[in-house]
Design a protein around this motif. Structure first.
Motif, PDB file in Angstrom:
ATOM      1  N   ALA A  78      66.092  34.871 116.268  1.00 44.94           N
ATOM      2  CA  ALA A  78      66.054  34.495 117.680  1.00 44.94           C
ATOM      3  C   ALA A  78      66.470  35.647 118.583  1.00 44.94           C
ATOM      4  O   ALA A  78      65.955  35.792 119.694  1.00 44.94           O
ATOM      5  CB  ALA A  78      66.963  33.281 117.915  1.00 44.94           C
ATOM      6  N   GLU A  79      67.399  36.466 118.106  1.00 45.78           N
ATOM      7  CA  GLU A  79      67.889  37.565 118.943  1.00 45.78           C
ATOM      8  C   GLU A  79      66.802  38.598 119.196  1.00 45.78           C
ATOM      9  O   GLU A  79      66.783  39.258 120.230  1.00 45.78           O
ATOM     10  CB  GLU A  79      69.103  38.218 118.287  1.00 45.78           C
ATOM     11  CG  GLU A  79      70.308  37.272 118.195  1.00 45.78           C
ATOM     12  CD  GLU A  79      71.501  37.944 117.547  1.00 45.78           C
ATOM     13  OE1 GLU A  79      71.345  39.117 117.108  1.00 45.78           O
ATOM     14  OE2 GLU A  79      72.569  37.320 117.488  1.00 45.78           O
ATOM     15  N   GLU A  80      65.897  38.762 118.230  1.00 48.97           N
ATOM     16  CA  GLU A  80      64.797  39.717 118.400  1.00 48.97           C
ATOM     17  C   GLU A  80      63.573  39.070 119.025  1.00 48.97           C
ATOM     18  O   GLU A  80      62.569  39.739 119.263  1.00 48.97           O
ATOM     19  CB  GLU A  80      64.423  40.341 117.052  1.00 48.97           C
ATOM     20  CG  GLU A  80      65.521  41.213 116.458  1.00 48.97           C
ATOM     21  CD  GLU A  80      65.062  41.930 115.208  1.00 48.97           C
ATOM     22  OE1 GLU A  80      63.877  41.772 114.852  1.00 48.97           O
ATOM     23  OE2 GLU A  80      65.868  42.651 114.600  1.00 48.97           O
ATOM     24  N   GLY A  81      63.649  37.776 119.264  1.00 51.04           N
ATOM     25  CA  GLY A  81      62.529  37.098 119.897  1.00 51.04           C
ATOM     26  C   GLY A  81      61.301  36.972 119.022  1.00 51.04           C
ATOM     27  O   GLY A  81      60.165  36.996 119.523  1.00 51.04           O
ATOM     28  N   GLN A  82      61.500  36.828 117.713  1.00 52.15           N
ATOM     29  CA  GLN A  82      60.365  36.709 116.805  1.00 52.15           C
ATOM     30  C   GLN A  82      59.591  35.420 117.066  1.00 52.15           C
ATOM     31  O   GLN A  82      60.166  34.388 117.371  1.00 52.15           O
ATOM     32  CB  GLN A  82      60.842  36.711 115.353  1.00 52.15           C
ATOM     33  CG  GLN A  82      61.278  38.062 114.834  1.00 52.15           C
ATOM     34  CD  GLN A  82      61.631  38.006 113.354  1.00 52.15           C
ATOM     35  OE1 GLN A  82      61.869  36.943 112.800  1.00 52.15           O
ATOM     36  NE2 GLN A  82      61.667  39.164 112.709  1.00 52.15           N
ATOM     37  N   ARG A  83      58.278  35.514 116.922  1.00 54.07           N
ATOM     38  CA  ARG A  83      57.409  34.342 117.083  1.00 54.07           C
ATOM     39  C   ARG A  83      56.673  34.000 115.800  1.00 54.07           C
ATOM     40  O   ARG A  83      55.994  32.977 115.727  1.00 54.07           O
ATOM     41  CB  ARG A  83      56.421  34.604 118.216  1.00 54.07           C
ATOM     42  CG  ARG A  83      57.095  34.897 119.560  1.00 54.07           C
ATOM     43  CD  ARG A  83      56.087  35.084 120.657  1.00 54.07           C
ATOM     44  NE  ARG A  83      55.308  33.882 120.894  1.00 54.07           N
ATOM     45  CZ  ARG A  83      54.329  33.799 121.804  1.00 54.07           C
ATOM     46  NH1 ARG A  83      54.020  34.861 122.543  1.00 54.07           N
ATOM     47  NH2 ARG A  83      53.662  32.668 121.958  1.00 54.07           N
TER      48      ARG A  83
END
Length: 325
Positions: A194-199
């Motif tokens: 979540a911290e890296e904004g992975q999708r």
């Protein structure tokens, strides 16, 4: 199992007291004479007693009753931070503090390992995934204070022993079709950073999570699907949410022989590639099995041929011998 939670000691003494703890003795009425006549002077009695005055004119005495409110004694003091189900919020927060990071108000990787060790579970096993699901953890290897506290309340546990005792019930709950669907979809989000904004999930992580989430009920096609992803003929780098969600539908709708799969339906393109890859592999495996069977047959014939040649040779010699006579 290590237990680092101290028990909350509740006071057992009663708080508060009733009014009138000190007993007051009855006081005598003092009569005083005066020059103007025999007036009566009364002294008020203590609370909760009857005050009686006698009039000098012979009138019937007037009784005055003073009632003092009764303050009930309090029972044994309960943990004032307990919820309505009897869970000790203090014990839950103390349990959280045993594993939380020194710098952050979260349980991080090191604390999570100690937590799992005290629960006697492997951090990589299915029970931990189910626990994270019940705690609604946003990411792997991390519990926020809110997630931990609300999760313990959700499973009705305020100690390590309590959490351990809930595992069988949680595993049974996860077998329900609707609950498993929720757990399955949670697992995708759980695996994202979540911290890296992975999708999308990294391919290696997706393979591990697919194998983990299907621990209790493994589809027949799962291992072939994971082999396909490991070989990665399509060169994919990640698994999208849509592909993840649709694979559960795929396992439920498509038979193990893939005969009812149709490219015309709205399946992700990766599934088309997988079915094509799988059918080709099955064809090659069938051809290899057939060749192996034929090779085995030829070997059997070769083993039998010397005996046949020997019999034929002996027969010809016998004919010559008989012909010689």
């Amino acid at each position: 199992m290590g237990q680092c939670v101290t028990k909350c000691k509740n006071p057992t003494s009663s708080l508060g007291s009733k009014s009138g703890d000190k007993e007051s003795s009855s006081k005598s009425h003092k009569k005083g004479g005066s020059a103007g006549g025999g007036g009566h002077k009364e002294e008020p009695s203590a609370p909760c007693s009857k005050a009686t005055s006698e009039l000098s004119n012979g009138t019937k005495p007037l009784e005055v009753t003073v009632e003092t409110p009764v303050i009930p004694a309090l029972g044994p003091c309960k943990d004032e931070r307990s919820d309505g189900d009897g869970l000790s919020m203090l014990r839950i927060e103390e349990l959280f503090c045993c594993y939380k990071d020194e710098q952050e108000d979260n349980i991080l990787e090191e604390g999570m390992e100690r937590f799992c060790n005290d629960l006697c579970v492997d951090p990589a096993e299915f029970r931990v995934l189910v626990l994270a699901w019940k705690f609604q953890a946003a990411t792997m290897c991390k519990f926020t204070r809110k997630e931990f506290v609300e999760g313990c309340k959700a499973i009705q546990a305020d100690s390590l022993e309590g959490i351990c005792s809930r595992f069988p019930c949680m595993l049974l709950e996860a077998q329900c079709e609707e609950n498993f669907k929720d757990l399955y979809r949670f697992t995708f989000q759980f695996g994202l950073d979540a911290e890296e904004g992975q999708r999308s999930l990294q391919r290696e992580i997706a393979i591990a999570l697919w194998r983990l989430v299907f621990t209790q009920d493994t589809p027949a096609i799962l291992e072939r699907w994971l082999d396909f992803l490991a070989e990665n003929p399509s060169g994919i780098r990640g698994i999208s949410r849509d592909t993840w969600n649709m694979f559960l539908n795929f396992t439920q709708a498509i038979g193990p022989d893939l005969s009812n799969y149709s490219e015309d339906e709205a399946w992700p393109s990766l599934f088309d590639t997988f079915v094509e890859w799988e059918l080709e592999h099955r064809k090659k495996e069938e051809e290899q099995a057939l060749m192996a069977k034929e090779e085995e047959g030829r070997c059997t014939e070769t083993e039998c041929s010397p005996t046949t040649d020997r019999l034929e040779t002996e027969g010809s010699r016998g004919s010559q011998t008989w012909g010689g006579h």
